[in-house]
Design an enzyme around this catalytic site. Structure first.
Site, PDB file in Angstrom:
ATOM      1  N   ASP A  66      -6.713   9.411  11.584  1.00 18.72           N
ATOM      2  CA  ASP A  66      -5.294   9.173  11.338  1.00 18.72           C
ATOM      3  C   ASP A  66      -4.385   9.571  12.487  1.00 18.72           C
ATOM      4  OD1 ASP A  66      -5.257   8.023   8.707  1.00 18.72           O
ATOM      5  OD2 ASP A  66      -5.928   9.963   7.942  1.00 18.72           O
ATOM      6  N   ASP A 125      -6.838   1.073   6.523  1.00 19.21           N
ATOM      7  CA  ASP A 125      -5.741   1.817   7.151  1.00 19.21           C
ATOM      8  C   ASP A 125      -6.002   2.058   8.639  1.00 19.21           C
ATOM      9  OD1 ASP A 125      -6.518   2.431   4.447  1.00 19.21           O
ATOM     10  OD2 ASP A 125      -4.975   3.985   4.332  1.00 19.21           O
TER      11      ASP A 125
END
Length: 740
Positions: A66, A125
């Protein structure tokens, strides 16, 4: 919020915070940077810097993918707005940490750690991290970063998406074979369902990858994902999606309320809207205005009381009704910091776009400009006063040059205005204006070809020039057979045919003039069924077989001339003539596909010639025809011949800039509204002696796309920078390659 805390959500009356190592840590500082950009408020900048600093330790995190969210949304925005070198150093370190999770064999960045269920999990994602890699390539020139991003995007495209272009949330790969061994969801309703935020990540990710690489595969992927979402039968009318398109309760998809049985996810709508606005700027197809319309509807809904928190509500967060992880019963129907980030980003993108003129505004300006230019010619011709009222400005001293100037003005004006007239009258203001000009043209042409009229135009061989402008007139009427030719009475049609045949007495020079003879014969074939095939085909064969020089350019005869005659005459007339041959199933029509490709290639080059400010090279003869130099570009737009990488909207914006720049100069028109000779303003010394007042009306050829309805992407798509403007503003522009 003291210490190292960063906001995450507001739940049960309490602000929930996280530290730098949570995946959402970069969004709040990112929001502050965006608001600082919008307002210039230095207090916002100070807070943005403070909260960005709190995220810095994330640069060393290696146990998650992330880092794009964490660092690029915070430090990336800060670097873009301040140029702070320390911010770039942090992004660089974070990128190296991210790449510890890259597996060259599998071709993907690992999302989560391995466990009993998944060997090498990759979630959709993860597409959002690739922007940081592309950024590093731009900053360093090291293509390794972008190539990793491309491989990740390609492998994800291959394995994450179903036939309908919905996406799995999680795909896990066997570390030995490198192939998927599991396709699941973690935050969605079921393994086979379409989790709303996951679909939005995919749309955003591939749109961004097309922007960064200009690889058409990524544009296609973004288009297909967008169509899946836009046309989904369970997308609610207000366009804020349910948290999962397949979750129970979505049958009530027509409900406008977020209180339907199935929860909505405002964060998914915000991500979608931001992606769709960007896609509307990148997609050259007819889908562009649809992407923008959907994004606008989503932003209107998100900005309504149903979703937009009031001051002091929701702990200072902006959007209500986000769904983080419903199966895990975490962050359900609450504000989400990433929802706020993409909502603000979408608003910023929309604000920047709306600052540009719309297609409707451009069209209005074009119509006002075209009619201003055409009115003196057509009104006087219809009144029988053209020869009385039209001035004669020229360097020429030829006795007959003034006499032939009237046909020049008429033929060239009709050549340019015809496609707009062909749309026909209707009850709109524009339609009523078209009706007026159709009537002027029909009445005027009767005066122009009636031998007894005082405005009878010269078509005969006392001078060679009538061949040129009989051809432009033929080209115009071929572009408006219904509204011009079919409205002429039989006698006027006969007179006009007779005048076209009279021009056969003029022998064309061995250059672009051959196409004047060809297109007149093409018009005779179209409107009478008969023509001189030898005269028609002589020019066609010369250009087809002998005079092509390569890369979309023809010689003006055997020799190449560096001027705009490929655009002014050659491509438009050659294409039009071949289209008539095809319609009548005649020999030679087989060359039309090749000519259309060449025509499109020249159009792309003409687009590249328009500077960021709306000027273009002052080269070659007849430069005082002003934006008539872009005849071939406008014709390619009208005929939908533009190459895939040249969007209709960018051509509209480029031509608008040229028109505004040239016509803003003083002395462009005389006191009675007639054009003066000049490239900008009055510059008669830039002209040749064959040029006169009538010659200048070839500038109307730039207005051909007005023949496209207002719903065509040329007009309906949002404003877009043309090639040179994009390049000079550091935009991503593809390499330019010749055609054979």
């Amino acid at each position: 919020m003291g210490g190292n805390a960063l906001p995450r959500t507001f739940e049960r009356g309490e602000l929930k915070t996280i530290r730098y190592d949570h995946w959402v840590s970069g969004f709040y500082p990112g929001v502050l940077w965006l608001l600082y950009e919008d307002t210039g408020n230095e207090r916002l900048r100070a807070y943005a810097e403070m909260f960005t600093d709190r995220v810095e330790p994330a640069k060393l995190v290696t146990n998650t993918h992330d880092l794009g969210f964490m660092l690029y949304c915070s430090f990336g925005q800060g670097y873009r707005l301040t140029g702070n070198k320390h911010y770039l150093d942090v992004i660089n370190q974070g990128t190296q940490s991210l790449l510890t999770r890259w597996n060259d064999k599998i071709g993907l960045i690992k999302s989560w750690e391995s466990g009993p269920r998944w060997q090498y999990p990759v979630i959709i994602d993860n597409m959002m991290n690739l922007e940081m890699l592309c950024f590093m390539t731009r900053q360093t020139g090291d293509m390794r970063y972008e190539r990793i991003a491309e491989r990740h995007a390609n492998t994800t495209m291959k394995n994450h998406f179903r036939e309908d272009f919905s996406t799995f949330h999680v795909v896990s790969y066997d570390t030995l074979s490198g192939k998927p061994h599991a396709k699941n969801t973690h935050q969605g309703y079921a393994d086979g369902s379409a989790w709303a935020r996951g679909q939005a990540w995919g749309l955003y990710g591939y749109t961004m990858m097309y922007r960064e690489t200009l690889n058409p595969r990524y544009l296609h992927q973004a288009q297909q994902i967008g169509k899946f979402l836009m046309n989904h039968p369970r997308l609610p009318q207000d366009k804020v999606p349910y948290w999962d398109y397949d979750a129970p309760g979505t049958e009530s998809g027509k409900s406008k309320s977020s209180k339907a049985k199935c929860l909505r996810d405002a964060s998914a709508a915000a991500i979608m809207a931001s992606a769709l606005i960007e896609l509307s700027q990148l997609d050259p197809s007819e889908l562009a205005p649809q992407w923008l319309a959907l994004a606008q509807q989503q932003l209107r809904t998100l900005s309504s009381p149903e979703y937009l928190a009031t001051e002091g509500e929701q702990g200072g967060f902006i959007l209500k009704h986000g769904v983080g992880h419903l199966p895990g019963k975490a962050e359900v129907d609450v504000p989400l910091t990433y929802g706020d980030y993409y909502y603000v980003e979408a608003l910023m993108r929309m604000k920047q776009l709306l600052a540009k003129p719309t297609g409707a505004a451009d069209r209005k300006m074009w119509i006002e400009t075209l009619t201003k230019i055409a009115a003196p010619v057509l009104e006087n011709l219809a009144a029988g006063t053209l020869k009385e009222k039209m001035p004669f400005e020229s360097l020429s001293r030829e006795p007959l040059r003034k006499e032939v100037s009237y046909l020049e003005a008429v033929g060239r004006t009709i050549c340019g205005i015809a496609p707009w007239l062909e749309l026909g009258p209707d009850d709109t203001e524009e339609g009523r204006l078209r009706e007026k000009y159709i009537d002027l043209v029909v009445r005027g042409l009767k005066n122009g070809v009636d031998p007894a009229s005082r405005d009878h135009l010269m078509f005969d061989r006392r001078h060679s020039q009538p061949l040129v402008d009989a051809a432009f007139l033929a080209e115009g009427i071929l572009r408006a057979p219904t509204q011009i030719w079919n409205r002429l009475d039989k006698q006027t049609q006969q007179w006009l045919v007779g005048e076209w045949k009279t021009s056969r007495g003029i022998k064309p020079y061995e250059c672009n003039w051959l196409l004047f003879a060809s297109i007149i014969e093409a018009a005779l074939l179209e409107f009478t069924g008969e023509c001189d095939m030898e005269r028609l085909m002589y020019g066609v064969n010369r250009f087809r077989n002998e005079w092509y020089k390569g890369d979309g350019w023809y010689g003006d005869g055997p020799d190449f001339h560096l001027d705009f005659y490929n655009s002014l005459v050659i491509h438009p007339m050659f294409t039009e003539t071949l289209q008539v041959l095809k319609k009548h199933n005649l020999e030679g029509a087989d060359f039309l596909p090749t000519q259309m490709q060449r025509h499109g290639r020249l159009a792309a080059q003409l687009d590249r010639m328009i500077s960021p400010e709306g000027s273009y090279p002052v080269t070659g003869r007849s430069i005082v025809y002003r934006f008539g130099a872009f005849h071939a570009l406008s014709d390619a737009a009208l005929l939908h011949l533009l190459p895939a990488d040249v969007s209709p909207a960018q051509v509209r914006c480029a031509l608008t800039a040229v028109m505004q720049r040239q016509l803003s100069q003083p002395l462009t028109f005389d006191g009675n509204g007639w054009l003066r000779i000049g490239y900008t303003g009055s510059q008669i010394r830039m002209s040749e002696d064959y040029i006169n007042t009538g010659s200048l009306y070839l500038c109307t050829a730039a207005f051909l796309p007005l023949g496209l309805p207002a719903t065509d992407p040329f007009w309906a798509a949002p404003a877009r920078d043309w090639t040179a403007r994009k390049a000079w503003h550091a935009g991503n522009v593809a390499a330019d390659h010749a055609i054979r």
